[in-house]
Design an enzyme around this catalytic site. Structure first.
Site, PDB file in Angstrom:
ATOM      1  N   THR A 134       0.821  -1.210   0.000  1.00 56.22           N
ATOM      2  CA  THR A 134       0.000   0.000   0.000  1.00 56.22           C
ATOM      3  C   THR A 134       0.862   1.270   0.000  1.00 56.22           C
ATOM      4  O   THR A 134       2.018   1.236   0.455  1.00 56.22           O
ATOM      5  CB  THR A 134      -0.893  -0.016   1.261  1.00 56.22           C
ATOM      6  OG1 THR A 134      -1.425   1.285   1.478  1.00 56.22           O
ATOM      7  CG2 THR A 134      -0.117  -0.383   2.516  1.00 56.22           C
ATOM      8  N   ASP A 135       0.260   2.371  -0.430  1.00 60.75           N
ATOM      9  CA  ASP A 135       0.948   3.666  -0.342  1.00 60.75           C
ATOM     10  C   ASP A 135       1.017   4.170   1.106  1.00 60.75           C
ATOM     11  O   ASP A 135       1.762   5.107   1.402  1.00 60.75           O
ATOM     12  CB  ASP A 135       0.260   4.715  -1.235  1.00 60.75           C
ATOM     13  CG  ASP A 135      -1.210   4.952  -0.904  1.00 60.75           C
ATOM     14  OD1 ASP A 135      -1.760   4.258  -0.021  1.00 60.75           O
ATOM     15  OD2 ASP A 135      -1.825   5.840  -1.538  1.00 60.75           O
ATOM     16  N   GLU A 136       0.232   3.533   2.001  1.00 64.57           N
ATOM     17  CA  GLU A 136       0.162   4.046   3.381  1.00 64.57           C
ATOM     18  C   GLU A 136       1.487   3.867   4.125  1.00 64.57           C
ATOM     19  O   GLU A 136       1.702   4.478   5.164  1.00 64.57           O
ATOM     20  CB  GLU A 136      -0.998   3.380   4.141  1.00 64.57           C
ATOM     21  CG  GLU A 136      -2.299   3.596   3.401  1.00 64.57           C
ATOM     22  CD  GLU A 136      -3.558   3.269   4.192  1.00 64.57           C
ATOM     23  OE1 GLU A 136      -3.532   3.308   5.430  1.00 64.57           O
ATOM     24  OE2 GLU A 136      -4.576   2.996   3.540  1.00 64.57           O
ATOM     25  N   TYR A 160      -1.887  -0.691  10.928  1.00 64.58           N
ATOM     26  CA  TYR A 160      -1.991  -1.350   9.615  1.00 64.58           C
ATOM     27  C   TYR A 160      -0.789  -0.978   8.749  1.00 64.58           C
ATOM     28  O   TYR A 160      -0.106  -1.850   8.205  1.00 64.58           O
ATOM     29  CB  TYR A 160      -3.296  -0.927   8.921  1.00 64.58           C
ATOM     30  CG  TYR A 160      -3.308  -1.215   7.434  1.00 64.58           C
ATOM     31  CD1 TYR A 160      -3.296  -2.532   6.953  1.00 64.58           C
ATOM     32  CD2 TYR A 160      -3.319  -0.173   6.492  1.00 64.58           C
ATOM     33  CE1 TYR A 160      -3.291  -2.795   5.577  1.00 64.58           C
ATOM     34  CE2 TYR A 160      -3.311  -0.436   5.124  1.00 64.58           C
ATOM     35  CZ  TYR A 160      -3.297  -1.747   4.673  1.00 64.58           C
ATOM     36  OH  TYR A 160      -3.281  -2.006   3.321  1.00 64.58           O
ATOM     37  N   LYS A 164       2.259  -3.394   7.301  1.00 63.23           N
ATOM     38  CA  LYS A 164       2.548  -3.560   5.869  1.00 63.23           C
ATOM     39  C   LYS A 164       3.987  -3.115   5.579  1.00 63.23           C
ATOM     40  O   LYS A 164       4.688  -3.746   4.784  1.00 63.23           O
ATOM     41  CB  LYS A 164       1.567  -2.744   5.015  1.00 63.23           C
ATOM     42  CG  LYS A 164       0.142  -3.254   5.010  1.00 63.23           C
ATOM     43  CD  LYS A 164      -0.030  -4.646   4.423  1.00 63.23           C
ATOM     44  CE  LYS A 164       0.177  -4.705   2.929  1.00 63.23           C
ATOM     45  NZ  LYS A 164      -0.119  -6.086   2.399  1.00 63.23           N
TER      46      LYS A 164
HETATM   47  P1  NAD Z   1      -9.335  -7.657   2.008  1.00 62.77           P
HETATM   48  O1  NAD Z   1      -9.319  -7.352   3.457  1.00 62.77           O
HETATM   49  O2  NAD Z   1     -10.556  -7.403   1.197  1.00 62.77           O
HETATM   50  O3  NAD Z   1      -8.980  -9.197   1.789  1.00 62.77           O
HETATM   51  C1  NAD Z   1      -7.933  -9.839   2.453  1.00 62.77           C
HETATM   52  C2  NAD Z   1      -8.057 -11.339   2.217  1.00 62.77           C
HETATM   53  O4  NAD Z   1      -6.951 -11.970   2.883  1.00 62.77           O
HETATM   54  C3  NAD Z   1      -9.334 -11.949   2.812  1.00 62.77           C
HETATM   55  O5  NAD Z   1      -9.936 -12.821   1.874  1.00 62.77           O
HETATM   56  C4  NAD Z   1      -8.839 -12.720   4.031  1.00 62.77           C
HETATM   57  O6  NAD Z   1      -9.614 -13.864   4.332  1.00 62.77           O
HETATM   58  C5  NAD Z   1      -7.426 -13.093   3.594  1.00 62.77           C
HETATM   59  N1  NAD Z   1      -6.544 -13.331   4.739  1.00 62.77           N
HETATM   60  C6  NAD Z   1      -6.391 -12.562   5.842  1.00 62.77           C
HETATM   61  N2  NAD Z   1      -5.502 -13.123   6.666  1.00 62.77           N
HETATM   62  C7  NAD Z   1      -5.058 -14.252   6.060  1.00 62.77           C
HETATM   63  C8  NAD Z   1      -4.113 -15.249   6.421  1.00 62.77           C
HETATM   64  N3  NAD Z   1      -3.450 -15.192   7.576  1.00 62.77           N
HETATM   65  N4  NAD Z   1      -3.897 -16.265   5.569  1.00 62.77           N
HETATM   66  C9  NAD Z   1      -4.583 -16.352   4.391  1.00 62.77           C
HETATM   67  N5  NAD Z   1      -5.491 -15.444   4.021  1.00 62.77           N
HETATM   68  C10 NAD Z   1      -5.726 -14.404   4.841  1.00 62.77           C
HETATM   69  O7  NAD Z   1      -8.081  -6.877   1.401  1.00 62.77           O
HETATM   70  P2  NAD Z   1      -7.920  -6.189  -0.021  1.00 62.77           P
HETATM   71  O8  NAD Z   1      -8.517  -4.853   0.020  1.00 62.77           O
HETATM   72  O9  NAD Z   1      -8.310  -7.143  -1.080  1.00 62.77           O
HETATM   73  O10 NAD Z   1      -6.342  -5.996  -0.052  1.00 62.77           O
HETATM   74  C11 NAD Z   1      -5.491  -6.999  -0.578  1.00 62.77           C
HETATM   75  C12 NAD Z   1      -4.055  -6.550  -0.403  1.00 62.77           C
HETATM   76  O11 NAD Z   1      -3.858  -5.310  -1.076  1.00 62.77           O
HETATM   77  C13 NAD Z   1      -3.666  -6.313   1.054  1.00 62.77           C
HETATM   78  O12 NAD Z   1      -2.359  -6.799   1.229  1.00 62.77           O
HETATM   79  C14 NAD Z   1      -3.715  -4.797   1.206  1.00 62.77           C
HETATM   80  O13 NAD Z   1      -2.794  -4.372   2.168  1.00 62.77           O
HETATM   81  C15 NAD Z   1      -3.329  -4.350  -0.184  1.00 62.77           C
HETATM   82  N6  NAD Z   1      -3.860  -3.044  -0.614  1.00 62.77           N
HETATM   83  C16 NAD Z   1      -5.205  -2.790  -0.504  1.00 62.77           C
HETATM   84  C17 NAD Z   1      -5.699  -1.566  -0.965  1.00 62.77           C
HETATM   85  C18 NAD Z   1      -7.184  -1.246  -0.917  1.00 62.77           C
HETATM   86  O14 NAD Z   1      -7.566  -0.120  -1.188  1.00 62.77           O
HETATM   87  N7  NAD Z   1      -8.060  -2.191  -0.594  1.00 62.77           N
HETATM   88  C19 NAD Z   1      -4.828  -0.622  -1.496  1.00 62.77           C
HETATM   89  C20 NAD Z   1      -3.470  -0.929  -1.592  1.00 62.77           C
HETATM   90  C21 NAD Z   1      -3.007  -2.145  -1.149  1.00 62.77           C
HETATM   91  P1  TYD Z   2     -10.865   3.630   4.118  1.00 63.82           P
HETATM   92  O1  TYD Z   2     -11.796   3.220   3.029  1.00 63.82           O
HETATM   93  O2  TYD Z   2     -10.997   2.987   5.449  1.00 63.82           O
HETATM   94  O3  TYD Z   2      -9.383   3.450   3.544  1.00 63.82           O
HETATM   95  P2  TYD Z   2      -7.955   4.001   4.164  1.00 63.82           P
HETATM   96  O4  TYD Z   2      -8.131   4.366   5.579  1.00 63.82           O
HETATM   97  O5  TYD Z   2      -7.094   2.804   3.979  1.00 63.82           O
HETATM   98  O6  TYD Z   2      -7.567   5.160   3.292  1.00 63.82           O
HETATM   99  O7  TYD Z   2     -11.002   5.186   4.330  1.00 63.82           O
HETATM  100  C1  TYD Z   2     -10.832   6.092   3.248  1.00 63.82           C
HETATM  101  C2  TYD Z   2     -10.936   7.488   3.806  1.00 63.82           C
HETATM  102  O8  TYD Z   2     -12.280   7.697   4.261  1.00 63.82           O
HETATM  103  C3  TYD Z   2     -10.054   7.719   5.028  1.00 63.82           C
HETATM  104  O9  TYD Z   2      -9.554   9.051   4.980  1.00 63.82           O
HETATM  105  C4  TYD Z   2     -10.992   7.568   6.192  1.00 63.82           C
HETATM  106  C5  TYD Z   2     -12.320   8.040   5.644  1.00 63.82           C
HETATM  107  N1  TYD Z   2     -13.516   7.380   6.207  1.00 63.82           N
HETATM  108  C6  TYD Z   2     -14.574   8.164   6.667  1.00 63.82           C
HETATM  109  O10 TYD Z   2     -14.542   9.399   6.623  1.00 63.82           O
HETATM  110  N2  TYD Z   2     -15.671   7.522   7.191  1.00 63.82           N
HETATM  111  C7  TYD Z   2     -15.749   6.174   7.272  1.00 63.82           C
HETATM  112  O11 TYD Z   2     -16.778   5.653   7.781  1.00 63.82           O
HETATM  113  C8  TYD Z   2     -14.672   5.381   6.767  1.00 63.82           C
HETATM  114  C9  TYD Z   2     -14.717   3.880   6.846  1.00 63.82           C
HETATM  115  C10 TYD Z   2     -13.566   6.038   6.241  1.00 63.82           C
END
Ligand code: NAD
Ligand code: TYD
Length: 354
Positions: A134-136, A160, A164
Site C-alpha cells: 500500500t501507499d500508506e 496497519y 505492511k
Molecule cells: P481484504 O481485506 O478485502 O482481503 C484480504 C483477504 O486476505 C481476505 O480474503 C482474508 O480472508 C485473507 N486473509 C487474511 N488473513 C489471512 C491469512 N493469515 N492467511 C490467508 N489469508 C488471509 O483486502 P484487499 O482490500 O483485497 O487488499 C489486498 C491486499 O492489497 C492487502 O495486502 C492490502 O494491504 C493491499 N492493498 C489494498 C488496498 C485497498 O484499497 N483495498 C490498497 C493498496 C493495497
Molecule cells: P478507508 O476506506 O478505510 O481506507 P484508508 O483508511 O485505507 O484510506 O477510508 C478512506 C478514507 O475515508 C479515510 O480518509 C478515512 C475516511 N472514512 C470516513 O470518513 N468515514 C468512514 O466511515 C470510513 C470507513 C472512512
C-alpha cells in the site's frame, strides 16, 4: 500455462485479480485464503466449474500447509494479497495485523524461498514472489507535497501501515540477502466490485441505500487517491511479467479526492439511480469524530511503472464510481451475505461512540 499461488484471493482485490486472470487465461490459479470476516467465496462463484482454479482454506502463516501447496501445485509465482487491511480495525485491535501481515508474510517467504531453492535453474529464473502493498507505508502528505515516489522514506502512521511496512522490509531483505526474486507493488486506495462494506465507498453506498447516516471522519477534507480495482489487477500482472526483480512499483489512479467529495458523488449517483421523493441522499451525510492519527493525504507518483512498463490508469473516476454503485445495486445477494451479525457488531463498535 503458468500456475500462480494467490494468497488472500477471497478478498476484494484478490478476487478481482483471480476472476481476471482466469478470464484472460493469464494463469491457472491456486487460491490460499484463511476466510476471515473480509473474505467472501461468493465473489468467486463463477469459477465453480473451472478445472484450473483451486481453492484451499488456510493461513499464510501455516508453514507446513504452504510447503505442501508449493510442492503439490509447482507454481511459477506467488502473489501475496493476504492481509488484515482495515485501518480502523488495526487501531482497535492490532494483534491480527502483526500476526498475518508480519509473521504470516515471514512464513510465506520462508516456505517460498525453500521451494524456489529446490527448483531447476530455468524454473528458478522464471519464478517470482510478488508482494501486494500500500501507499500508506509512506505516511501522510501535506497539501502541497509532491506525491509519493518509490524512494520516499517509510513513515507509517497506523498499526496497519506499520505492519505492511514491516512486511515490505522483509520482502526486500529476502531479495537482498538470499537473491530471492521478489517484486513489491505499493498502490493507492482501490474501489470497485466485491469490496467489503467497512471501507468508505461500499459503506457509503450501502448505508445510503438503507437510509442510514453516512459517517465522515473529521471535516471530510482528507485526501485519498482512488484507483479502479480492475486497473490495479492489470498493473499487478504487468509487474509480475515485466518488473525488475528486487524492485518496488508505485501504482496510483492520478485521482486525488477529498472524502467529502467522494461521498457527495455517490449521493448524486444514487439520486439519479434510486431517487427518493422525500429526501436527497446527501442529507444523510454526518460528520463524526475523527480517526485517531488520521493521515491527511495520500498521492502517488506512478511515473516509474508508466515510463518503464507502459502502464497508465485510464478509468475516469465518475464512470468508475457509477459502475461501482451499479454493481452494488445489481448484487443485492452478495451485499446481504456480508451483512452478518459480526458485521453489525463492527459497525456498532466503530461508530456508536463517534
Ligand atoms: P481484504 O481485506 O478485502 O482481503 C484480504 C483477504 O486476505 C481476505 O480474503 C482474508 O480472508 C485473507 N486473509 C487474511 N488473513 C489471512 C491469512 N493469515 N492467511 C490467508 N489469508 C488471509 O483486502 P484487499 O482490500 O483485497 O487488499 C489486498 C491486499 O492489497 C492487502 O495486502 C492490502 O494491504 C493491499 N492493498 C489494498 C488496498 C485497498 O484499497 N483495498 C490498497 C493498496 C493495497
Ligand atoms: P478507508 O476506506 O478505510 O481506507 P484508508 O483508511 O485505507 O484510506 O477510508 C478512506 C478514507 O475515508 C479515510 O480518509 C478515512 C475516511 N472514512 C470516513 O470518513 N468515514 C468512514 O466511515 C470510513 C470507513 C472512512
Amino acid at each position: 500455462m503458468q500456475t500462480i499461488l494467490v494468497t488472500g484471493g477471497a478478498g476484494f482485490i484478490g478476487a478481482n485479480f483471480i476472476l481476471k486472470a482466469r478470464k484472460a487465461q493469464w494463469a491457472n490459479i491456486v487460491n490460499l485464503d484463511k476466510l476471515t470476516y473480509a473474505s467472501n467465496l461468493q465473489s468467486l462463484v463463477d469459477l465453480q466449474e473451472d478445472p484450473n482454479y483451486y481453492f484451499i482454506q488456510g493461513d499464510i502463516g501455516n508453514l507446513e500447509l504452504v510447503r505442501y501447496l508449493l510442492d503439490q501445485y509447482q507454481p511459477n509465482a506467488v502473489i501475496n494479497f493476504a492481509a488484515e487491511s482495515h485501518v480502523d480495525r488495526s487501531i482497535l485491535s492490532p494483534q491480527n495485523f502483526i500476526q498475518t501481515n508480519i509473521v504470516g508474510t515471514f512464513h510465506l517467504l520462508e516456505a517460498s524461498k525453500a521451494y524456489w531453492q529446490k527448483l531447476t535453474s530455468p524454473k528458478q529464473e522464471q519464478f517470482r514472489f510478488l508482494h501486494i502493498s500500500t501507499d500508506e507505508v509512506y505516511g501522510s502528505l501535506n497539501p502541497n507535497d509532491p506525491p509519493f515516489k518509490e524512494d520516499n522514506p517509510y513513515l507509517p502512521n497506523s498499526p496497519y501501515a506499520a505492519s505492511k511496512a514491516s512486511s515490505d522490509h522483509l520482502v526486500r531483505a529476502y531479495h537482498h540477502t538470499y537473491g530471492f526474486p521478489t517484486l513489491t507493488t505499493n498502490c493507492s486506495n482501490n474501489y470497485g466490485p466485491f469490496q467489503f462494506p467497512e471501507k468508505l465507498i461500499p459503506l457509503t453506498i450501502i448505508n445510503a441505500l438503507n437510509g442510514k447516516p453516512l459517517p465522515i471522519y473529521g471535516n471530510g477534507q482528507n485526501v485519498r487517491d482512488w484507483l479502479y480495482v480492475k486497473e490495479h489487477c492489470d498493473a499487478i500482472y504487468l509487474v509480475l511479467k515485466e518488473g525488475i526483480i528486487g524492485e518496488a512499483y508505485n501504482i496510483g489512479g492520478l485521482n486525488e479526492q477529498t472524502n467529502l467529495s467522494v461521498v457527495e458523488k455517490i449521493c448524486t449517483i444514487l439520486d439519479e439511480l434510486v431517487p427518493k421523493s422525500d429526501f436527497r441522499h446527501s442529507s444523510l451525510i454526518s460528520f463524526v469524530k475523527d480517526r485517531p492519527g488520521h493521515d491527511w493525504r495520500y498521492a502517488i507518483d506512478s511515473s516509474k511503472i508508466s515510463n518503464n512498463l507502459g502502464w497508465q490508469p485510464k478509468e475516469n473516476f465518475d464512470s468508475g464510481l457509477l459502475k461501482t454503485v451499479q454493481w452494488y445495486l445489481n448484487n443485492s445477494a452478495w451485499v446481504e451475505s456480508v451483512q452478518t451479525s459480526s458485521y453489525q457488531n463492527w459497525i456498532k463498535q466503530n461508530y456508536e461512540k463517534r
